[in-house]
Design a protein around this motif. Structure first.
Motif, short mmCIF file in Angstrom:
data_model
loop_
_atom_site.label_atom_id
_atom_site.label_comp_id
_atom_site.label_asym_id
_atom_site.label_seq_id
_atom_site.Cartn_x
_atom_site.Cartn_y
_atom_site.Cartn_z
N ASP A 249 -2.48 96.47 -44.03
CA ASP A 249 -1.57 96.91 -44.79
C ASP A 249 -1.37 96.19 -45.98
O ASP A 249 -0.99 96.56 -47.29
CB ASP A 249 -0.42 97.15 -43.95
N ARG A 253 -2.21 97.78 -49.64
CA ARG A 253 -1.17 98.23 -50.65
C ARG A 253 -1.38 98.27 -51.95
O ARG A 253 -0.82 99.28 -52.76
CB ARG A 253 -0.05 97.30 -50.18
N GLU A 257 -1.11 101.41 -54.82
CA GLU A 257 -0.51 101.43 -55.85
C GLU A 257 -1.25 101.85 -57.03
O GLU A 257 -0.80 102.90 -58.03
CB GLU A 257 0.13 100.32 -56.15
#
Length: 812
Positions: A249, A253, A257
């Protein structure tokens, strides 16, 4: 011969287009600036419409002859239009973790395909370092040891209890290679069989009962071990999952984004996250395949290893390039099925063919998607399945990849079914006119998918505004080819050759390749002479050298005539014999050659024998011409009597096929000569077709035909009587070589225009052809009167023979 009759010879000014150096105001063609493509407004308008029209089925077919510049102009227009279009999207294929045989196609904004691939590479490399570090961390080790210690303590406590209870019963639990064994003891020692037999029955029974009870307790303790181990593994897996989840994770991430606005990428990253967490152990494998725990072997790029291939991003279309704008313009020179729609490659592993989504390769349709695709019609139609695949893609508006082997079920290996890619492009097919008309007639899909035809002109009419625009085009060809500029006399020569290319003094050629070749050859000769400018001499040299290179067969034919192997008369007069002219075209070279045509006539039943047709050497058009002249004979002479003629016509010493109707006037004149017993002047040759009313019609190759007969006459010596009769309709097509024009101007050769068969009769025989008077009779002594009298005589004789036959039958 009584007197010279027939049409007046053409003056030298009528024998070619009158283009002179004085018509040009420039010093050299370098001063001229090309003002655009001339003469192609119709075709260029259609291409521009195809480039700007947004409806998907308005593809265009560019038709015209090779060498017209159609491909270059098409490319230029499309490139200009492409600059005003937005850059199309990138397309990538990624793994479908739920169904690996169905790779997923993802559309990305222009320029982001490569960035996405790089981001995925960085993600895997980052995880290849982070995940082993997580599993090597003190936190993980402490929690893992806690789970291991808890399991070990619980297990040891259970087993200790069983062992203590066994000692209390004077029973020992022994570990053997086969497992655990329970035996009785006495005074702390294992009881041997001899000691056991020395005990009483009650003592032995007590020992057996203690052993049985201990075995049951030991079995119960051992039975709980698998469940305890399962729980242990579950706790370890939960710990590993939690550690991997946190690491994945964090790593993913940033990628989320960066591509937050693309739903398809987010869905793919969800699938990647789940697969990475479930398969975190692939980051903990040594290069030799052994489990490495938390210590993978260091490498520069983990992404390239086979076990990480499932996370590859296969970029099939990438709009790369800093500052690049506009849509693509793609030309596919080899439009095979695979080169059009893409292909799926295979690799051989252990004797089997295997593939995956990384082996999907794009085709021209993928690369041109969002822009323009230029294809050669001949190439597309000659490649198996290519035309069918192109139509299917245009009709469904998507690109589905398949192979010929799949289509025909030729192989039974596991393959892929990739997502089809939506298609939005304009296809421009370039080809000869025959392909356009055949497709329009035979393929119902063609006109639905290719609604625009861009028909390129082969020539342009001479403008009333003068030659300036065309001269500027010639200057542009020289400039683009890096050639020397032309001076005005050279430009006049080029104009003359351009008229000759079109066989029309009123039209100029738009065959840009032919013109370019001529200029390049002239530039070569100008350079050989050390000149800075292409002059008339260099162009003339290029033309003469070109004719010389291609002139071997022409010279062989002329030599056969001059040595009288082939019999052609160029003086004197003979009945039923005429010089007909034909054109031979071999390997792109055309030249004229005279042939002797003869006719013989006698009494018969109205049959005109075409020996060429009877021997199957005459083509259908030639046979049509023969039937037309028969119609003229039947309608022009002795209309009140049955046609009682037998005649034969043949091209002497002709051993190949004959076609075309350009000799029909010569054939008719030979028949009239034979019927009227009027000699034909052999110093003249003739070409032209005739209709049923006796009008002379235009034919092709008039320049080559005249020059072919002229060269024979010139080799034997020009007399001033020699010449060629041509249809008056062909005068506008004359663009003769300078040697012929000079001979005509000097009165050594004649070009005679015919409008009717009467013109030919009078020019060739020197006698009046004759017209019917008010009494319906041709004038006495005219050729037509002699012909009609001969035919009436044939009819009378035929009638007389018929009476004699009836009388003979009556006597019998």
């Amino acid at each position: 011969m009584a007197k010279t009759l027939g049409p007046e010879p053409l003056p030298a000014a009528k024998l070619s287009a009158q283009v002179k150096a004085e018509d040009f105001t420039f010093t050299t063609s370098a001063e001229l600036r090309e003002s655009g493509w001339i003469g192609q407004d119709r075709a260029l308008g259609a291409i521009r419409m195809a480039a700007e029209m947004r409806h998907g089925d308005f593809n265009a077919f560019v038709l015209g002859n090779p060498g017209s510049g159609r491909r270059r102009m098409t490319r230029a227009i499309l490139s200009e239009a492409a600059m005003n279009r937005p850059r199309p999207a990138d397309w990538v294929y990624v793994n479908n973790f739920g169904a690996p045989h169905k790779p997923v196609a993802i559309k990305l904004p222009a320029g982001m395909g490569t960035a996405f691939r790089k981001a995925m590479e960085d993600l895997i490399d980052e995880l290849a370092n982070d995940i082993p570090a997580l599993f090597d961390s003190e936190d993980y080790q402490t929690r893992r040891r806690g789970i291991e210690q808890s399991y070990s303590e619980e297990h040891e406590a259970e087993m200790s209890k069983v062992f203590e209870q066994a000692r209390a019963r004077d029973v020992a639990i022994l570990r053997t290679p086969m497992g655990f064994t329970v035996v009785g003891t006495r005074d702390g020692e294992v009881m041997t069989p001899e000691k056991r037999r020395s005990l009483s029955d009650d003592e032995q029974a007590a020992i057996d009962a203690a052993v049985d009870e201990t075995e049951q307790e030991l079995a119960a303790a051992l039975k709980a071990v698998p469940g305890r181990e399962k729980q242990h593994r579950r706790e370890v897996e939960d710990l590993n999952y939690a550690m991997a989840t946190g690491g994945v994770d964090v790593a993913i991430r940033t990628l989320r984004e960066a591509f937050s606005g693309i739903r398809a990428v987010q869905d793919y990253l969800d699938a990647v996250r789940g697969d990475l967490i479930e398969n975190a152990e692939i980051f903990l494998v040594r290069e030799d395949g052994a489990e490495a725990g938390p210590f993978p072997v260091a490498t520069t790029r983990h992404y390239a290893k086979p076990r990480f291939q499932r996370y590859t991003v296969n970029v099939i279309v990438a709009q790369d390039g800093d500052g690049a704008t506009g849509a693509p313009v793609i030309e596919e020179e080899l439009p095979t099925l695979a080169n059009l729609i893409g292909r799926i490659e295979f690799a051989s592993e252990m004797g089997a063919l295997v593939t995956n989504f990384t082996m999907i390769k794009p085709g021209a349709l993928h690369r041109a998607n969002g822009g323009f695709l230029i294809l050669d019609a001949r190439q597309v139609l000659s490649e198996p399945l290519a035309w069918d695949a192109l139509k299917r893609c245009l009709r469904t508006r998507e690109i589905a990849i398949y192979s010929p082997a799949e289509r025909f079920s030729l192989i039974s290996t596991v393959s892929l079914a990739p997502d089809p890619v939506p298609l939005d492009l304009r296809v421009i097919m370039v080809g000869e006119r025959i392909f356009y008309y055949l497709l329009a007639a035979l393929d119902p899909d063609f006109t639905q998918l290719f609604k625009l035809e861009a028909d390129f002109n082969d020539h342009i009419a001479v403008s009333a505004d003068g030659p300036a625009a065309y001269a500027a085009m010639i200057a542009g060809i020289a400039r683009d080819g890096g050639l020397r500029p032309l001076d005005p006399p050279a430009m006049a020569w080029v104009f003359h050759e351009s008229h000759r290319m079109t066989d029309d003094a009123g039209r100029l050629s738009l065959g840009l390749d032919h013109l370019s070749d001529l200029l390049r050859e002239a530039d070569f000769w100008a350079g050989a002479e050390g000149r800075d400018v292409i002059g008339a001499g260099a162009v003339e040299k290029a033309v003469s050298e070109r004719e010389f290179r291609a002139g071997r067969l022409r010279e062989l034919g002329a030599d056969a005539i001059l040595r009288e192997t082939l019999m052609i008369d160029t003086d004197g007069a003979r009945v039923g014999q005429i010089n007909a002219l034909s054109v031979l075209e071999i390997g792109g070279t055309r030249f004229g050659r005279p042939s002797r045509l003869t006719a013989r006539t006698r009494l018969g039943t109205g049959k005109v024998v075409d020996i060429e047709r009877e021997t199957e050497l005459g083509g259908p058009i030639h046979s049509k011409g023969m039937l037309i002249l028969q119609g003229y004979l039947a309608a022009a002479y002795a209309t009140d009597a049955p046609m009682s003629l037998w005649a034969s016509l043949v091209f002497e010493q002709s051993y190949g096929g004959v076609d075309g109707d350009s000799a029909s006037a010569a054939e008719l004149l030979a028949l009239i000569s034979s019927l009227s017993d009027t000699p034909i002047d052999q110093s003249l040759a003739i070409t032209g077709s005739v209709n049923q009313f006796g009008d002379i019609q235009a034919i092709g190759g008039v320049n080559e035909k005249i020059e072919g007969f002229f060269d024979i006459c010139a080799a034997r010596g020009l007399t001033g009587r020699q010449g060629v009769l041509i249809p008056a309709a062909n005068v506008k097509h004359l663009s003769l070589r300078l040697r012929v024009i000079e001979a005509v101007e000097a009165g050594q050769f004649r070009i005679l225009p015919m409008r009717s068969i009467a013109d030919g009769i009078e020019a060739l025989t020197g006698f009046v052809a004759g017209e019917r008077g008010e009494d319906g009779v041709y004038p006495e002594g005219s050729v037509n009167r002699r012909t009609e009298d001969r035919l009436r005589a044939f009819a009378e004789k035929r009638k007389a023979f018929g009476r004699l036959g009836k009388e003979a039958k009556a006597d019998v």
